[in-house]
Motif scaffolding. Structure first.
Motif, PDB file in Angstrom:
ATOM      1  N   LEU A  39      -1.079  -1.122 -16.020  1.00 29.27           N
ATOM      2  CA  LEU A  39      -1.764  -2.220 -16.697  1.00 29.27           C
ATOM      3  C   LEU A  39      -3.281  -2.164 -16.468  1.00 29.27           C
ATOM      4  N   LEU A  40      -3.682  -1.847 -15.228  1.00 27.63           N
ATOM      5  CA  LEU A  40      -5.117  -1.766 -14.938  1.00 27.63           C
ATOM      6  C   LEU A  40      -5.751  -0.581 -15.652  1.00 27.63           C
ATOM      7  N   GLU A  41      -5.047   0.534 -15.678  1.00 33.51           N
ATOM      8  CA  GLU A  41      -5.568   1.725 -16.352  1.00 33.51           C
ATOM      9  C   GLU A  41      -5.770   1.452 -17.843  1.00 33.51           C
ATOM     10  N   PHE A  42      -4.812   0.782 -18.444  1.00 39.51           N
ATOM     11  CA  PHE A  42      -4.898   0.463 -19.866  1.00 39.51           C
ATOM     12  C   PHE A  42      -6.085  -0.457 -20.150  1.00 39.51           C
ATOM     13  N   ALA A  43      -6.369  -1.389 -19.201  1.00 39.76           N
ATOM     14  CA  ALA A  43      -7.474  -2.339 -19.383  1.00 39.76           C
ATOM     15  C   ALA A  43      -8.811  -1.777 -18.927  1.00 39.76           C
ATOM     16  N   GLY A  44      -8.791  -0.615 -18.271  1.00 42.27           N
ATOM     17  CA  GLY A  44     -10.029  -0.024 -17.773  1.00 42.27           C
ATOM     18  C   GLY A  44     -10.613  -0.763 -16.586  1.00 42.27           C
ATOM     19  N   VAL A  45      -9.768  -1.410 -15.793  1.00 45.49           N
ATOM     20  CA  VAL A  45     -10.211  -2.199 -14.631  1.00 45.49           C
ATOM     21  C   VAL A  45     -10.050  -1.380 -13.364  1.00 45.49           C
ATOM     22  N   ARG A  46     -11.083  -1.408 -12.489  1.00 41.18           N
ATOM     23  CA  ARG A  46     -11.055  -0.623 -11.252  1.00 41.18           C
ATOM     24  C   ARG A  46     -11.292  -1.536 -10.045  1.00 41.18           C
ATOM     25  N   PRO A  47     -10.225  -1.977  -9.387  1.00 39.05           N
ATOM     26  CA  PRO A  47     -10.412  -2.736  -8.139  1.00 39.05           C
ATOM     27  C   PRO A  47     -10.758  -1.790  -6.983  1.00 39.05           C
ATOM     28  N   VAL A  48     -11.121  -2.372  -5.847  1.00 43.00           N
ATOM     29  CA  VAL A  48     -11.359  -1.600  -4.624  1.00 43.00           C
ATOM     30  C   VAL A  48     -10.092  -1.688  -3.777  1.00 43.00           C
ATOM     31  N   ILE A  49      -9.417  -0.566  -3.576  1.00 41.94           N
ATOM     32  CA  ILE A  49      -8.155  -0.571  -2.834  1.00 41.94           C
ATOM     33  C   ILE A  49      -8.448  -0.355  -1.352  1.00 41.94           C
ATOM     34  N   LEU A  50      -8.230  -1.392  -0.561  1.00 40.84           N
ATOM     35  CA  LEU A  50      -8.489  -1.316   0.877  1.00 40.84           C
ATOM     36  C   LEU A  50      -7.332  -0.692   1.644  1.00 40.84           C
ATOM     37  N   ALA A  51      -6.108  -0.942   1.194  1.00 40.22           N
ATOM     38  CA  ALA A  51      -4.941  -0.431   1.935  1.00 40.22           C
ATOM     39  C   ALA A  51      -3.753  -0.351   0.994  1.00 40.22           C
ATOM     40  N   GLU A  52      -2.849   0.567   1.331  1.00 36.70           N
ATOM     41  CA  GLU A  52      -1.577   0.704   0.626  1.00 36.70           C
ATOM     42  C   GLU A  52      -0.477   0.618   1.672  1.00 36.70           C
ATOM     43  N   VAL A  53       0.469  -0.302   1.458  1.00 41.33           N
ATOM     44  CA  VAL A  53       1.479  -0.598   2.477  1.00 41.33           C
ATOM     45  C   VAL A  53       2.864  -0.553   1.836  1.00 41.33           C
ATOM     46  N   ASP A  54       3.790   0.203   2.459  1.00 41.22           N
ATOM     47  CA  ASP A  54       5.138   0.281   1.872  1.00 41.22           C
ATOM     48  C   ASP A  54       6.135  -0.654   2.539  1.00 41.22           C
ATOM     49  N   ASP A  55       5.698  -1.398   3.559  1.00 38.57           N
ATOM     50  CA  ASP A  55       6.564  -2.322   4.285  1.00 38.57           C
ATOM     51  C   ASP A  55       6.150  -3.744   3.936  1.00 38.57           C
ATOM     52  N   MET A  56       7.079  -4.513   3.349  1.00 37.56           N
ATOM     53  CA  MET A  56       6.747  -5.869   2.919  1.00 37.56           C
ATOM     54  C   MET A  56       6.352  -6.772   4.086  1.00 37.56           C
ATOM     55  N   ALA A  57       6.980  -6.571   5.238  1.00 38.37           N
ATOM     56  CA  ALA A  57       6.621  -7.383   6.404  1.00 38.37           C
ATOM     57  C   ALA A  57       5.173  -7.094   6.827  1.00 38.37           C
ATOM     58  N   MET A  58       4.775  -5.821   6.766  1.00 41.29           N
ATOM     59  CA  MET A  58       3.410  -5.450   7.119  1.00 41.29           C
ATOM     60  C   MET A  58       2.429  -5.935   6.055  1.00 41.29           C
ATOM     61  N   LEU A  59       2.820  -5.843   4.783  1.00 43.08           N
ATOM     62  CA  LEU A  59       1.967  -6.323   3.700  1.00 43.08           C
ATOM     63  C   LEU A  59       1.696  -7.814   3.861  1.00 43.08           C
ATOM     64  N   ARG A  60       2.698  -8.539   4.290  1.00 42.02           N
ATOM     65  CA  ARG A  60       2.542  -9.981   4.528  1.00 42.02           C
ATOM     66  C   ARG A  60       1.513 -10.233   5.631  1.00 42.02           C
ATOM     67  N   LEU A  61       1.593  -9.457   6.711  1.00 41.53           N
ATOM     68  CA  LEU A  61       0.652  -9.636   7.825  1.00 41.53           C
ATOM     69  C   LEU A  61      -0.765  -9.275   7.413  1.00 41.53           C
ATOM     70  N   VAL A  62      -0.917  -8.186   6.649  1.00 44.23           N
ATOM     71  CA  VAL A  62      -2.244  -7.783   6.191  1.00 44.23           C
ATOM     72  C   VAL A  62      -2.835  -8.842   5.274  1.00 44.23           C
ATOM     73  N   ALA A  63      -2.003  -9.420   4.396  1.00 41.00           N
ATOM     74  CA  ALA A  63      -2.479 -10.476   3.496  1.00 41.00           C
ATOM     75  C   ALA A  63      -3.001 -11.677   4.290  1.00 41.00           C
ATOM     76  N   ARG A  64      -2.356 -11.976   5.406  1.00 42.85           N
ATOM     77  CA  ARG A  64      -2.758 -13.127   6.218  1.00 42.85           C
ATOM     78  C   ARG A  64      -4.096 -12.908   6.908  1.00 42.85           C
ATOM     79  N   GLU A  65      -4.510 -11.639   7.061  1.00 50.30           N
ATOM     80  CA  GLU A  65      -5.782 -11.363   7.725  1.00 50.30           C
ATOM     81  C   GLU A  65      -6.966 -11.903   6.933  1.00 50.30           C
ATOM     82  N   GLY A  66      -6.792 -12.017   5.611  1.00 53.04           N
ATOM     83  CA  GLY A  66      -7.803 -12.686   4.809  1.00 53.04           C
ATOM     84  C   GLY A  66      -8.996 -11.852   4.405  1.00 53.04           C
TER      85      GLY A  66
END
Length: 297
Positions: A210-237
């Motif tokens: 969807l982003l590629e089609f719209a030509g939008v480029r966010p800044v990707i800080l991290a890629e996480v394959d564990d939902m529990a870890m993704l939750r903790l990273v999201a909480r860091e703010g």
């Protein structure tokens, strides 16, 4: 049919839990040949092979797993009888063994299994591992079903089935701030710092498309394959995170995180993977019917 010989059943029960004939024979102070004869007689009476050799170990067949479940109940009932007559309380329970991917949302697992968690007649055994290990356990009847966020391709040899049990929306969430207004997707994500699921995720594939089609480029800080870890990273703010709201449900309720935009074109799908069996565990059907009932509400 002749009555079941519980002496034979106890020998089978001991070997099934040990997985080794010689070790069990030594522990029970009988010869290996005598032990084999007792188990063979039980198999002849039941008309099913219960154990098969796998290298140096013995492995339960599907019928063997069913027999072991009954044997566990029989001998647990005997222990409960003694406890009850001595002033305790006995109760017979059915067992459901569930395998869940280590990366799967714990909140989703809890919601799916909740109908069985508080039942006094059910014992839940939940095992977390990688996909390959869990599928191996499914083949050897060590688990009754596997929970996954990806469907499994049909395999004629393994006879897998993947049943969709839930479909969750995907949102961009972040910490509360002075600017808590909604983001417009996808344009407002240009240059925004994001934490995303890993490239192997089906959600990530759809999001990137969807982003590629719209030509939008966010800044990707991290890629996480564990939902529990993704939750903790999201909480860091430090960045926004792309997650199913069910993963951060408690944080959203508490106001630790806020939903900035929902992406209706992208959904996280959860599957129950199981095999066709001659002796299916009835609790699997109960669980899947309860999940289907919730989806129809």
């Amino acid at each position: 049919m002749a009555e079941l010989n519980y002496h034979h059943l106890r020998y089978f029960w001991a070997v099934a839990h040990d997985g080794n004939l010689s070790r069990t024979a030594q522990r029970l102070h009988v010869s290996q040949s005598a032990l084999s004869v007792q188990i063979r007689k039980l198999e002849e009476q039941l008309g099913q092979n219960l154990l098969e050799r796998e290298g140096r170990r013995l492995r339960l067949t599907e019928a063997g797993r069913i027999a072991l479940d009954y044997a566990d109940t029989v001998f647990a009932a005997g222990a409960e009888l003694v406890g009850t007559l001595k002033g305790g309380v006995g109760q017979r329970r059915r067992v459901l063994r569930v395998g869940a991917l280590t990366t799967l949302s714990r909140n989703f697992q809890l919601e799916l299994l909740r109908p069985l968690i508080h039942r006094d007649d059910v014992e839940l055994v939940i095992r977390s591992a990688g996909r390959r290990e869990l599928l191996a356990q499914l083949q050897t009847h060590a688990v009754d079903l596997v929970l996954s966020n990806e469907a499994l391709p049909r395999d004629a040899g393994a006879d897998w089935y993947s049943q969709l049990v839930s479909s969750q929306p995907i949102s961009v969430v972040g910490p509360p701030s002075a600017d808590d207004g909604p983001l417009r997707f996808p344009g407002d994500l240009e240059g925004v710092r994001l934490v995303l699921p890993s490239l192997e995720s089906g959600v990530r594939e759809s999001f990137d498309r969807l982003l590629e089609f719209a030509g939008v480029r966010p800044v990707i800080l991290a890629e996480v394959d564990d939902m529990a870890m993704l939750r903790l990273v999201a909480r860091e703010g430090h960045a926004y995170a792309l997650v199913p709201p069910v993963v951060v449900r408690d944080e959203l309720r508490a106001g630790v995180l806020v939903e900035r935009c929902r992406i209706p074109e992208v959904r996280e799908r959860f599957y129950a993977i199981f095999q066709r069996r001659r002796f299916p565990n009835p609790l699997v059907r109960e669980l899947l019917e309860a999940a289907a009932g919730r989806d129809n509400e």
